[in-house]
Design a protein around this motif. Structure first.
Motif, PDB file in Angstrom:
ATOM      1  N   TYR A 456      28.646 -46.795  20.023  1.00  0.00           N
ATOM      2  CA  TYR A 456      29.252 -46.309  21.258  1.00  0.00           C
ATOM      3  C   TYR A 456      30.064 -45.028  21.059  1.00  0.00           C
ATOM      4  N   GLY A 457      30.267 -44.611  19.798  1.00  0.00           N
ATOM      5  CA  GLY A 457      31.204 -43.513  19.621  1.00  0.00           C
ATOM      6  C   GLY A 457      30.884 -42.454  18.600  1.00  0.00           C
ATOM      7  N   ASN A 458      29.724 -42.497  17.934  1.00  0.00           N
ATOM      8  CA  ASN A 458      29.509 -41.601  16.793  1.00  0.00           C
ATOM      9  C   ASN A 458      29.593 -40.127  17.163  1.00  0.00           C
ATOM     10  N   VAL A 459      28.890 -39.711  18.210  1.00  0.00           N
ATOM     11  CA  VAL A 459      28.904 -38.298  18.606  1.00  0.00           C
ATOM     12  C   VAL A 459      30.274 -37.907  19.148  1.00  0.00           C
ATOM     13  N   ALA A 460      30.826 -38.732  20.015  1.00  0.00           N
ATOM     14  CA  ALA A 460      32.123 -38.399  20.621  1.00  0.00           C
ATOM     15  C   ALA A 460      33.228 -38.341  19.569  1.00  0.00           C
ATOM     16  N   ARG A 461      33.190 -39.229  18.597  1.00  0.00           N
ATOM     17  CA  ARG A 461      34.192 -39.198  17.527  1.00  0.00           C
ATOM     18  C   ARG A 461      34.037 -37.938  16.684  1.00  0.00           C
ATOM     19  N   PHE A 462      32.809 -37.553  16.418  1.00  0.00           N
ATOM     20  CA  PHE A 462      32.577 -36.321  15.665  1.00  0.00           C
ATOM     21  C   PHE A 462      33.150 -35.112  16.395  1.00  0.00           C
ATOM     22  N   LEU A 463      32.795 -34.939  17.654  1.00  0.00           N
ATOM     23  CA  LEU A 463      33.241 -33.761  18.404  1.00  0.00           C
ATOM     24  C   LEU A 463      34.722 -33.821  18.751  1.00  0.00           C
ATOM     25  N   GLY A 464      35.225 -35.019  19.042  1.00  0.00           N
ATOM     26  CA  GLY A 464      36.626 -35.134  19.432  1.00  0.00           C
ATOM     27  C   GLY A 464      37.576 -35.157  18.258  1.00  0.00           C
ATOM     28  N   HIS A 465      37.393 -36.122  17.365  1.00  0.00           N
ATOM     29  CA  HIS A 465      38.334 -36.296  16.263  1.00  0.00           C
ATOM     30  C   HIS A 465      38.146 -35.241  15.169  1.00  0.00           C
ATOM     31  N   TYR A 466      36.915 -35.070  14.710  1.00  0.00           N
ATOM     32  CA  TYR A 466      36.702 -34.231  13.531  1.00  0.00           C
ATOM     33  C   TYR A 466      36.593 -32.743  13.854  1.00  0.00           C
ATOM     34  N   VAL A 467      35.923 -32.396  14.955  1.00  0.00           N
ATOM     35  CA  VAL A 467      35.778 -30.981  15.301  1.00  0.00           C
ATOM     36  C   VAL A 467      37.027 -30.466  16.008  1.00  0.00           C
ATOM     37  N   ARG A 468      37.466 -31.164  17.060  1.00  0.00           N
ATOM     38  CA  ARG A 468      38.623 -30.675  17.830  1.00  0.00           C
ATOM     39  C   ARG A 468      39.948 -30.967  17.127  1.00  0.00           C
ATOM     40  N   ASP A 469      40.207 -32.239  16.788  1.00  0.00           N
ATOM     41  CA  ASP A 469      41.533 -32.616  16.301  1.00  0.00           C
ATOM     42  C   ASP A 469      41.740 -32.259  14.835  1.00  0.00           C
ATOM     43  N   ARG A 470      40.760 -32.545  14.006  1.00  0.00           N
ATOM     44  CA  ARG A 470      40.884 -32.255  12.575  1.00  0.00           C
ATOM     45  C   ARG A 470      40.472 -30.823  12.244  1.00  0.00           C
ATOM     46  N   ARG A 471      39.808 -30.156  13.154  1.00  0.00           N
ATOM     47  CA  ARG A 471      39.420 -28.743  13.013  1.00  0.00           C
ATOM     48  C   ARG A 471      38.586 -28.507  11.746  1.00  0.00           C
ATOM     49  N   LEU A 472      37.631 -29.386  11.527  1.00  0.00           N
ATOM     50  CA  LEU A 472      36.787 -29.210  10.346  1.00  0.00           C
ATOM     51  C   LEU A 472      35.827 -28.046  10.497  1.00  0.00           C
ATOM     52  N   MET A 473      35.560 -27.659  11.750  1.00  0.00           N
ATOM     53  CA  MET A 473      34.632 -26.556  12.009  1.00  0.00           C
ATOM     54  C   MET A 473      34.834 -26.101  13.443  1.00  0.00           C
ATOM     55  N   PRO A 474      34.399 -24.885  13.784  1.00  0.00           N
ATOM     56  CA  PRO A 474      34.454 -24.446  15.179  1.00  0.00           C
ATOM     57  C   PRO A 474      33.505 -25.290  16.035  1.00  0.00           C
ATOM     58  N   LEU A 475      33.758 -25.323  17.331  1.00  0.00           N
ATOM     59  CA  LEU A 475      32.939 -26.116  18.226  1.00  0.00           C
ATOM     60  C   LEU A 475      31.474 -25.683  18.182  1.00  0.00           C
ATOM     61  N   GLU A 476      31.238 -24.368  18.100  1.00  0.00           N
ATOM     62  CA  GLU A 476      29.841 -23.922  18.076  1.00  0.00           C
ATOM     63  C   GLU A 476      29.095 -24.451  16.855  1.00  0.00           C
ATOM     64  N   GLU A 477      29.810 -24.605  15.740  1.00  0.00           N
ATOM     65  CA  GLU A 477      29.191 -25.175  14.538  1.00  0.00           C
ATOM     66  C   GLU A 477      28.957 -26.675  14.719  1.00  0.00           C
ATOM     67  N   GLY A 478      29.913 -27.373  15.321  1.00  0.00           N
ATOM     68  CA  GLY A 478      29.738 -28.795  15.566  1.00  0.00           C
ATOM     69  C   GLY A 478      28.543 -29.066  16.464  1.00  0.00           C
ATOM     70  N   ILE A 479      28.387 -28.256  17.504  1.00  0.00           N
ATOM     71  CA  ILE A 479      27.238 -28.417  18.389  1.00  0.00           C
ATOM     72  C   ILE A 479      25.942 -28.125  17.646  1.00  0.00           C
ATOM     73  N   HIS A 480      25.952 -27.122  16.798  1.00  0.00           N
ATOM     74  CA  HIS A 480      24.760 -26.797  15.995  1.00  0.00           C
ATOM     75  C   HIS A 480      24.330 -27.985  15.144  1.00  0.00           C
ATOM     76  N   ARG A 481      25.296 -28.698  14.570  1.00  0.00           N
ATOM     77  CA  ARG A 481      24.966 -29.851  13.720  1.00  0.00           C
ATOM     78  C   ARG A 481      24.265 -30.957  14.511  1.00  0.00           C
ATOM     79  N   LEU A 482      24.527 -31.004  15.819  1.00  0.00           N
ATOM     80  CA  LEU A 482      23.944 -32.032  16.679  1.00  0.00           C
ATOM     81  C   LEU A 482      22.672 -31.584  17.377  1.00  0.00           C
ATOM     82  N   THR A 483      22.317 -30.316  17.235  1.00  0.00           N
ATOM     83  CA  THR A 483      21.221 -29.768  18.045  1.00  0.00           C
ATOM     84  C   THR A 483      20.272 -28.917  17.212  1.00  0.00           C
ATOM     85  N   GLY A 484      20.616 -27.655  17.037  1.00  0.00           N
ATOM     86  CA  GLY A 484      19.716 -26.725  16.372  1.00  0.00           C
ATOM     87  C   GLY A 484      19.397 -27.090  14.935  1.00  0.00           C
ATOM     88  N   LEU A 485      20.369 -27.654  14.217  1.00  0.00           N
ATOM     89  CA  LEU A 485      20.129 -27.984  12.809  1.00  0.00           C
ATOM     90  C   LEU A 485      19.067 -29.076  12.660  1.00  0.00           C
TER      91      LEU A 485
END
Length: 565
Positions: A456-485
């Motif tokens: 119920y939460g894998n994608v949302a946790r990635f984009l919310g917690h790790y990309v936005r809150d933990r700032r592991l990568m810019p949002l455009e990179e996070g989206i790339h990991r879920l799409t273009g990559l």
């Protein structure tokens, strides 16, 4: 009559009335006022997205005059390609409920199956066994091939698109059964032909799962042979590796060797270092993958973003006792001498197999989440340690008793990983995302068992917690990991992109609020923050609620040969 000069002709026409306005383009869908991420990892753009039919046909300057049957005001939210779940176990849940709500609400528009087991091909023996082993979700099996299964889903009606690898385990069972045997040259040739046929049906490549019997009995040359058969038409190889713990690095080396032998992509499913003593190996594994990539090999990995994995309680048993299939295992476990030997190995930290129970470090860290038996279902959500205390039996005896009583593998969450290693893995630019879970809803048949929160939460946790809150990568990179990559990795033509010509799989979400809410205690909680989702140009999520639409299609791999009319 004398001809007028051009200038006089213009004046004469103007005197007759206003000039004709240029025709306004007409689209089926126009998404205005969004911040558009195209899936490439590049900077976002302020453009309007125009869709006609199932394709993106234009990216227009914001506010440009245009007309559409449906105009959606994105109100400054992110607009991106639909997300790709690289490791999905929605194989049965989509039969029970084609909406795939828990993933749809996170923006997933493509589910990829095939971790070791695939839903085809199946022979009569395999079909009979599959029907016998079904749990809460009961269904007929009218198909015999992998392509037939995928088409069956599409014909039933599904919300997400679907794709699959051909399972190396399935191929082995199809030709060899479930015993600990090596294929003869003739049998191996038939296994390769099974792979080639699946590739013609649209498989993306070969997927293996090597800690589980009977896949654990396969040696490297067998895996290379199957991967080479897929590579002939451009297919890759992806693996739940032989070890994610004590022999983690050796398993990485095996995966890399398959990439080297085939010249095609090899990927590690749910990259992890399991068991606290193995946590330092995560960096070493990453270094080995990076070195292979530097040598020109196509090696990558995917991950889920939780510290607990989930598989069967049977993963706490030695592989040899599971040889020959489920019924043979149950009969062995009922034999006192065999049971004593099994228990001795379950307690042996040096046993030569992946003992997930010991790797977890404590029976308090084994959460039982899925039983088949109605009598045992009340135990769901409790730890093995708690049940053993209540029964007054050892954890080993309790595990064996439960497996026999349930006559099933018993879904179990094993707490094995460190948060630091999750972040370390996600920082690698070659890591994509897979939930390793079904896609369901907190209703109907799905309420009969619990699940892992990653469903119920894998994608949302990635984009919310790790990309936005933990700032592991810019949002455009996070989206790339879920799409273009993942789309590029597995040669998914015109998917995972938001450009002219791409399929209109589109997500509108709020980067500031996207979040997971599922926990281990209450896993069936929807994520939030995704408002609109389109699959093949059809809206499947509106204002955060499922529309009931089922426009999903089969997405086929590079070896697909369309059936002759």
């Amino acid at each position: 009559m004398p001809r007028l000069k051009p200038a006089l002709l213009f004046l004469a026409l103007s005197a007759c009335g206003p000039a004709m306005a240029a025709p306004v383009e007409r689209y089926d869908l126009l998404i205005r006022n969004g911040v558009v991420y195209d899936g490439s990892g590049g900077a976002p753009q302020r453009v309007d997205v125009a869709v006609r039919g199932d394709r993106i046909v234009a990216l227009l300057p914001t506010g440009q005059s245009a007309d559409a049957a449906q105009v959606l005001d994105a109100k400054g939210k992110a607009v991106s390609p639909g997300f790709i779940n690289v490791l999905s176990w929605a194989t049965e849940s989509l039969i029970a409920d084609g909406r795939g709500v828990s993933d749809t609400k996170q923006g997933v528009t493509l589910e990829i199956f095939g971790e070791g087991w695939s839903m085809g091909p199946v022979n009569p023996r395999m079909k009979a066994d599959a029907l016998k082993q079904q749990g809460d979700i009961r269904y007929d099996i009218p198909w015999t091939t992998l392509g037939g299964y995928l088409e069956h889903l599409q014909q039933r009606g599904i919300t997400p698109n679907v794709a699959s690898f051909i399972g190396a385990t399935t191929v082995r069972i199809h030709e060899l059964g479930e015993d600990d045997v090596d294929p003869t040259p003739e049998q191996l040739a038939r296994m390769q032909d099974v792979v080639r046929q699946a590739m013609r049906e649209g498989a993306l490549g070969v997927g293996s799962s090597l800690i589980y019997p009977p896949a654990a009995f396969a040696e490297t040359p067998e895996l290379i042979a199957l991967a080479q058969a897929a590579a002939e038409s451009g297919g890759g190889y992806v693996s739940h590796m032989r070890s994610e713990a004590d022999r983690f690095l050796e398993a990485i080396d095996e995966t890399i060797s398959i990439a080297r032998a085939t010249g095609q992509r090899a990927e590690a499913y749910h990259l992890k270092a399991a068991g606290e003593k193995n946590w330092p190996k995560m960096q070493q594994a990453i270094d080995r993958i990076a070195a292979a990539r530097a040598d020109g090999l196509q090696v990558s990995a995917d991950m889920y973003v939780y510290t607990a994995g989930a598989t069967g309680l049977t993963a706490s048993l030695p592989p040899w006792v599971q040889a020959g299939g489920h019924d043979a295992m149950i009969q062995r476990l009922k034999d006192p001498a065999t049971r004593a030997r099994v228990i001795a190995e379950m307690r042996d930290p040096n046993a030569p197999w992946e003992n997930l129970r010991l790797l977890a470090g404590s029976d308090e860290r084994l959460l039982l989440i899925e039983f088949k038996s109605e009598a045992l279902k009340p135990l769901g959500g409790r730890t093995l340690a708690a049940i053993a205390r209540e029964r007054g039996t050892s954890p080993e005896d309790t595990a064996i008793d439960l497996i026999i009583e349930d006559n099933h593998r018993i879904g179990t969450a094993y707490f094995l990983m460190s948060e630091e290693n999750i972040e370390l893995g996600l920082k690698q630019p070659w890591v994509s995302l897979g939930s390793d879970a079904e896609s369901s809803a907190p209703e109907g048949v799905f309420l009969k068992s619990s699940t892992h929160p990653r469903a119920y939460g894998n994608v949302a946790r990635f984009l919310g917690h790790y990309v936005r809150d933990r700032r592991l990568m810019p949002l455009e990179e996070g989206i790339h990991r879920l799409t273009g990559l993942p789309a590029a990795n597995w040669k998914l033509k015109d998917r995972g992109c938001l450009r002219v010509g791409c399929h209109a799989d589109i997500v509108v979400f709020d980067p500031a609020t996207i979040a997971d809410h599922a926990t281990y205690e209450r896993p069936q909680q929807y994520a939030s923050g995704v408002s609109e989702v389109f699959v093949n140009g059809v809206q499947v999520l509106r204002a955060g609620e499922h529309t009931g639409a089922t426009p999903g299609r089969v997405v086929r791999g590079p070896g697909w040969v369309p059936a002759a009319d």
